[in-house]
Design a protein around this motif. Structure first.
Motif, short mmCIF file in Angstrom:
data_model
loop_
_atom_site.label_atom_id
_atom_site.label_comp_id
_atom_site.label_asym_id
_atom_site.label_seq_id
_atom_site.Cartn_x
_atom_site.Cartn_y
_atom_site.Cartn_z
N VAL A 287 -22.17 -95.98 87.15
CA VAL A 287 -23.50 -96.40 87.76
C VAL A 287 -23.96 -94.64 87.50
O VAL A 287 -23.62 -93.90 88.34
CB VAL A 287 -23.90 -96.72 89.10
CG1 VAL A 287 -25.37 -96.59 89.40
CG2 VAL A 287 -23.38 -98.08 89.17
N ASP A 288 -24.90 -94.60 86.63
CA ASP A 288 -25.64 -92.94 86.29
C ASP A 288 -27.11 -93.14 86.61
O ASP A 288 -27.86 -93.66 85.81
CB ASP A 288 -25.19 -92.76 84.99
CG ASP A 288 -25.59 -91.34 84.43
OD1 ASP A 288 -26.31 -90.93 85.28
OD2 ASP A 288 -25.67 -91.07 83.34
N VAL A 289 -27.32 -92.52 87.68
CA VAL A 289 -28.99 -92.92 87.85
C VAL A 289 -29.85 -91.74 87.02
O VAL A 289 -30.88 -91.95 86.94
CB VAL A 289 -29.37 -92.57 89.49
CG1 VAL A 289 -28.68 -93.40 90.30
CG2 VAL A 289 -28.77 -90.94 89.91
N GLY A 290 -29.25 -91.01 86.20
CA GLY A 290 -29.82 -90.25 85.29
C GLY A 290 -30.21 -90.99 84.03
O GLY A 290 -30.95 -90.43 83.03
N SER A 291 -29.55 -91.95 83.94
CA SER A 291 -29.77 -92.75 82.69
C SER A 291 -30.91 -93.87 82.92
O SER A 291 -30.97 -94.62 84.00
CB SER A 291 -28.40 -93.42 82.31
OG SER A 291 -28.62 -94.38 81.04
N CYS A 292 -31.33 -94.50 81.78
CA CYS A 292 -32.48 -95.40 81.99
C CYS A 292 -31.83 -96.55 81.47
O CYS A 292 -33.03 -97.38 81.47
CB CYS A 292 -33.88 -94.82 81.64
SG CYS A 292 -34.41 -93.25 82.35
N THR A 293 -31.05 -96.75 80.77
CA THR A 293 -30.53 -97.86 80.15
C THR A 293 -29.22 -98.38 80.85
O THR A 293 -28.31 -97.74 81.41
CB THR A 293 -30.30 -97.86 78.59
OG1 THR A 293 -29.42 -96.72 78.54
CG2 THR A 293 -31.44 -97.24 77.99
N ASN A 294 -29.10 -99.66 80.66
CA ASN A 294 -28.06 -100.43 80.73
C ASN A 294 -27.15 -100.64 79.60
O ASN A 294 -27.83 -101.50 78.60
CB ASN A 294 -28.19 -101.87 81.67
CG ASN A 294 -28.91 -101.55 82.92
OD1 ASN A 294 -28.56 -100.62 83.80
ND2 ASN A 294 -29.73 -102.20 83.33
N VAL A 295 -25.97 -100.43 79.52
CA VAL A 295 -25.14 -100.79 78.24
C VAL A 295 -23.81 -101.21 78.24
O VAL A 295 -23.01 -101.01 79.33
CB VAL A 295 -25.02 -99.21 77.45
CG1 VAL A 295 -24.48 -99.42 76.12
CG2 VAL A 295 -26.31 -98.64 77.36
N ALA A 296 -23.53 -102.13 77.60
CA ALA A 296 -22.37 -102.85 77.75
C ALA A 296 -21.57 -102.49 76.49
O ALA A 296 -22.03 -102.38 75.24
CB ALA A 296 -22.40 -104.38 77.73
N SER A 297 -20.10 -102.12 76.63
CA SER A 297 -19.58 -101.82 75.38
C SER A 297 -19.24 -103.09 74.34
O SER A 297 -18.99 -104.11 74.99
CB SER A 297 -18.17 -100.85 75.64
OG SER A 297 -17.22 -101.98 76.31
N HIS B 53 -16.61 -99.49 80.41
CA HIS B 53 -17.08 -101.09 79.74
C HIS B 53 -18.44 -101.20 79.95
O HIS B 53 -19.15 -101.82 79.08
CB HIS B 53 -16.32 -102.13 80.27
CG HIS B 53 -14.72 -101.91 80.01
ND1 HIS B 53 -13.86 -102.01 80.99
CD2 HIS B 53 -14.07 -102.11 78.90
CE1 HIS B 53 -12.49 -101.90 80.30
NE2 HIS B 53 -12.66 -102.05 79.25
N ILE B 54 -19.04 -100.82 81.05
CA ILE B 54 -20.38 -100.96 81.41
C ILE B 54 -21.10 -99.70 81.81
O ILE B 54 -20.50 -99.24 82.92
CB ILE B 54 -20.48 -102.01 82.49
CG1 ILE B 54 -19.73 -103.38 82.06
CG2 ILE B 54 -22.06 -102.34 82.81
CD1 ILE B 54 -19.59 -104.30 83.12
N LEU B 55 -22.07 -99.38 81.53
CA LEU B 55 -22.93 -98.17 82.07
C LEU B 55 -24.08 -98.61 82.51
O LEU B 55 -25.09 -99.52 81.72
CB LEU B 55 -23.31 -97.09 81.00
CG LEU B 55 -24.35 -96.03 81.47
CD1 LEU B 55 -23.46 -95.11 82.19
CD2 LEU B 55 -24.49 -95.12 80.00
N LEU B 56 -24.61 -98.40 84.00
CA LEU B 56 -25.67 -99.01 84.49
C LEU B 56 -26.61 -97.84 84.86
O LEU B 56 -26.14 -96.91 85.48
CB LEU B 56 -25.45 -99.94 85.84
CG LEU B 56 -24.62 -101.02 85.62
CD1 LEU B 56 -24.49 -101.80 86.92
CD2 LEU B 56 -25.34 -102.04 84.67
N GLY B 57 -28.00 -97.75 84.39
CA GLY B 57 -28.76 -96.96 84.77
C GLY B 57 -29.49 -97.18 85.84
O GLY B 57 -29.36 -97.97 86.70
N ARG B 58 -30.70 -96.44 86.20
CA ARG B 58 -31.39 -96.49 87.15
C ARG B 58 -31.99 -98.04 87.51
O ARG B 58 -32.33 -98.68 86.16
CB ARG B 58 -32.84 -95.86 87.29
CG ARG B 58 -32.40 -94.52 87.44
CD ARG B 58 -33.72 -93.59 87.76
NE ARG B 58 -34.09 -93.31 86.21
CZ ARG B 58 -34.63 -92.22 85.91
NH1 ARG B 58 -34.79 -91.21 86.58
NH2 ARG B 58 -34.78 -91.64 84.73
#
Length: 122
Positions: free
Chosen positions: A39-49, A116-121
């Motif tokens: 979980v990266d609050v600095g990112s604005c996108t949700n990305v799956a590998s 595997h998963i990057l979740l943004g704000r």
């Protein structure tokens, strides 16, 4: 006594509070498989590998507004033209999130080796 005196005499170094709150790494379950999640609050996108999408056989849908990313891959430009609806759980917490799936222009390459998963704000 000398050890105690040394410990008391050491200067406490403060750590950067903003960094501590910006990134959170954990594990989650998707289809009963263990996956890594950031979980990266600095990112604005949700990305799956692409790896998690392919390995778990998750169905993708076409992205309504495809776009290009530069920061996810050292391979150059990355096209985001697919999305996947991920149902995941962390302990008792369960949720679903729509994630972008990124592909390189040349071929389908695993772009995110860190997670595997990057979740943004939200």
């Amino acid at each position: 006594m000398l050890v105690v005196r040394r410990m008391l005499g050491e200067v406490q170094h403060s750590f950067d509070e903003s960094q501590r709150e910006n990134i959170f790494h954990t594990r989650c379950l998707i289809n009963d498989k263990l996956c890594s999640l950031i979980v990266d609050v600095g990112s604005c996108t949700n990305v799956a590998s692409t790896r998690v999408v392919d390995k778990l056989g998750l169905p993708t849908i076409s992205h309504v507004k495809p776009y290009k990313l530069q920061w996810l891959s050292e391979e150059g430009e990355v096209i985001v033209n697919k999305q996947v609806l991920l149902a995941f759980s962390i302990g008792k917490y369960k949720d679903e999130v729509l994630c972008d799936v990124a592909l390189t222009e040349a071929c389908d390459v695993v772009l995110m080796e860190a997670t595997h998963i990057l979740l943004g704000r939200p």
